[in-house]
Write an enzyme that holds these catalytic residues in place. Structure first.
Site, short mmCIF file in Angstrom:
data_model
loop_
_atom_site.label_atom_id
_atom_site.label_comp_id
_atom_site.label_asym_id
_atom_site.label_seq_id
_atom_site.Cartn_x
_atom_site.Cartn_y
_atom_site.Cartn_z
N HIS A 25 0.50 22.96 23.97
CA HIS A 25 0.10 21.63 23.99
C HIS A 25 1.39 20.63 24.15
O HIS A 25 2.35 21.08 23.67
CB HIS A 25 -0.80 21.35 22.80
CG HIS A 25 -2.23 21.79 22.95
ND1 HIS A 25 -3.18 21.18 22.84
CD2 HIS A 25 -2.59 23.35 23.02
CE1 HIS A 25 -4.39 21.99 23.14
NE2 HIS A 25 -3.83 23.16 22.93
N SER A 67 4.13 17.29 28.12
CA SER A 67 4.75 16.37 29.00
C SER A 67 6.17 16.26 28.96
O SER A 67 6.69 16.30 27.73
CB SER A 67 3.94 15.12 28.68
OG SER A 67 2.58 15.18 29.39
N ASN A 98 -0.28 22.16 28.59
CA ASN A 98 -1.13 21.22 28.62
C ASN A 98 -0.37 19.80 29.11
O ASN A 98 0.79 19.35 28.10
CB ASN A 98 -1.79 20.96 27.27
CG ASN A 98 -2.91 21.70 26.86
OD1 ASN A 98 -3.13 22.95 27.92
ND2 ASN A 98 -3.70 21.80 25.98
N ASP A 137 -11.01 20.69 25.60
CA ASP A 137 -9.55 20.50 25.02
C ASP A 137 -9.76 19.93 23.57
O ASP A 137 -10.49 18.88 23.35
CB ASP A 137 -8.77 19.35 25.47
CG ASP A 137 -7.45 19.26 25.24
OD1 ASP A 137 -6.60 20.26 24.90
OD2 ASP A 137 -6.76 18.17 25.44
N ARG A 174 -0.85 9.99 32.85
CA ARG A 174 -1.09 8.55 32.17
C ARG A 174 0.10 7.62 32.69
O ARG A 174 -0.04 6.35 33.15
CB ARG A 174 -1.45 8.47 30.74
CG ARG A 174 -2.63 9.37 30.14
CD ARG A 174 -2.63 9.31 28.63
NE ARG A 174 -3.85 9.83 28.18
CZ ARG A 174 -4.09 9.78 27.09
NH1 ARG A 174 -3.63 8.88 26.20
NH2 ARG A 174 -5.21 10.63 26.64
N HIS A 187 2.05 15.76 20.86
CA HIS A 187 1.32 14.86 21.87
C HIS A 187 1.80 13.34 21.90
O HIS A 187 2.46 13.00 21.14
CB HIS A 187 -0.13 15.02 21.54
CG HIS A 187 -1.09 16.14 21.32
ND1 HIS A 187 -1.16 16.91 20.11
CD2 HIS A 187 -1.51 16.97 22.28
CE1 HIS A 187 -1.72 17.96 20.61
NE2 HIS A 187 -2.14 17.90 21.76
N LYS A 196 7.92 12.14 21.50
CA LYS A 196 7.98 13.51 20.87
C LYS A 196 9.21 13.71 20.18
O LYS A 196 9.13 14.66 19.37
CB LYS A 196 7.92 14.29 22.16
CG LYS A 196 6.83 14.40 22.87
CD LYS A 196 6.55 15.55 24.01
CE LYS A 196 5.59 15.24 25.05
NZ LYS A 196 4.16 15.16 24.59
#
Ligand code: G3H
Ligand code: 13P
Ligand code: ZN
Length: 341
Positions: free
Chosen positions: A219, A222, A263, A83, A269, A188, A192
């Site tokens: 990418h 989430s 991704n 990655d 997390r 990321h 966001k």
């Protein structure tokens, strides 16, 4: 079933209305939860390793953890992906470590330099039977030119960061990449969007027209589910205004817009952190790591299963394996060498 490149997966995903989840692995619990979720859902799976993960866990440990996962689930189609690789040296190391797919991220370089770097990586990777993902455009969050820029600032300038469809066609033609990571409004991390959370679907449509058949990668995908942010905050965390990409938009990208790889790191997390915080807050006497890492692993497993349904990849493992067989069971050079030696 050995590890495979992403080709058999993307061949089916592009027209099949689904995408493969690419989940970041940093330790044993993450790896176990991801592959168990994929096995339960019969979904193909990409395990991706960042430079930071290599540094944190030591690639020797990660490699053995991943080997164990492959051994544990011999019927699961798995790709091991680098990655955000940033140098030719790192890419060569990853290929020699047995990765089946690499990303070269030269998106922060001037265009010509990005083309040169990417071409070199494609030459090296393809000679070893490894596939290449590369990026055009700029995502928010970790990428050099936009690092430190908050979501509001990124959103204000987003048009100039999005992938240029004409340039994408030229880039594909000049470099021979296998998939393209596109900037379409994602970024990321857990913060966001400041305003409306909206992907640039018109831009993806244009890219699909200029680059027909090229598997696209998203990418920063989430969704930062609110219930997990609430749990983190309830049990002592402090993540105000965290916001991700709405799941229905990711699902739409996977079903209709040539997006074959999605991704996801931040959501894993979050699941892990929320559960560990809950255990610590509700059982202050707990000090056996198995009693908080175990529940955390369960929480990650649940999160991954949710993603596999969102991406519509649940139930696609057998079809990917069959396609891999049809392609002649191609193996990256690393595994052929292993077999020969
Ligand atoms: O794209 C970034 C991934 O979330 C990996 O993050 O570099 O902190 O491991 P990391
Ligand atoms: P998230 O931070 O949205 O999970 O994105 C992860 C990613 O893009 C890894 O390359
Ligand atoms: Zn990324």
């Amino acid at each position: 079933m050995p590890l495979m490149t992403t080709k058999p997966m993307f061949d089916l995903a592009y027209d099949g209305g689904f995408a493969i989840g690419a989940f970041n692995v940093n330790n044993m619990e993450l790896a176990q939860a991801i592959v168990e979720a994929c096995a339960k859902e019969k979904s193909p799976c990409i395990l991706q390793i960042s430079k930071g993960a290599r540094k944190y866990a030591n690639i020797r440990y990660l490699r053995h953890i991943i080997d164990a996962a492959v051994e544990e689930y011999p019927q699961l189609p798995i790709s091991i992906h680098c990655d955000h690789g940033d140098t030719v040296d790192l890419i060569k190391t990853c290929i020699n470590d047995g990765y089946t797919s690499v990303m070269i991220d030269g998106s922060h370089h001037p265009y010509d330099a990005n083309v040169r770097l990417t071409k070199e990586v494609v030459r090296i990777a393809h000679a070893a039977g490894v596939v290449v993902e590369a990026e055009l455009g700029m995502l928010g969050g970790i990428e050099e030119d936009v690092v430190g820029m908050d979501a509001a600032e990124y959103e204000k300038n987003v048009e100039k960061f999005l992938t240029d469809p004409k340039q994408a066609a030229d880039y594909w033609q000049q470099t021979g990449i296998d998939s393209l990571a596109v900037a379409i409004g994602t970024s990321h991390g857990a913060y966001k969007f400041k305003h409306e959370a909206k992907l640039a679907f018109n831009r993806i449509e244009q890219i699909m027209k200029t680059c027909p058949g090229l598997p696209l990668v998203m990418h920063g995908s989430s969704s930062v589910p609110q219930e997990f942010i609430d749990l983190v905050n309830k049990y002592g965390g402090n993540m105000p205004n965290a916001r991700g990409v709405p799941e229905d938009q990711i699902a739409m990208a996977a079903r209709k817009y040539g997006v074959c790889k999605v991704n996801i790191d931040t959501d894993l997390r979050l699941a892990m952190t929320a559960k560990i915080r809950e255990v610590f807050a509700t059982k202050p006497a707990e000090f056996d790591p198995r009693n908080y890492l175990g529940p955390a692993r369960e929480a990650i497993l649940g999160m991954v299963r949710r993603k596999l349904h969102m991406l519509n990849s649940a139930g696609k493992a057998d079809a990917v394996n069959a396609h891999w067989e049809k392609l002649g069971r191609p193996l990256p050079g690393y595994y052929s060498r292993k077999k020969a030696g």
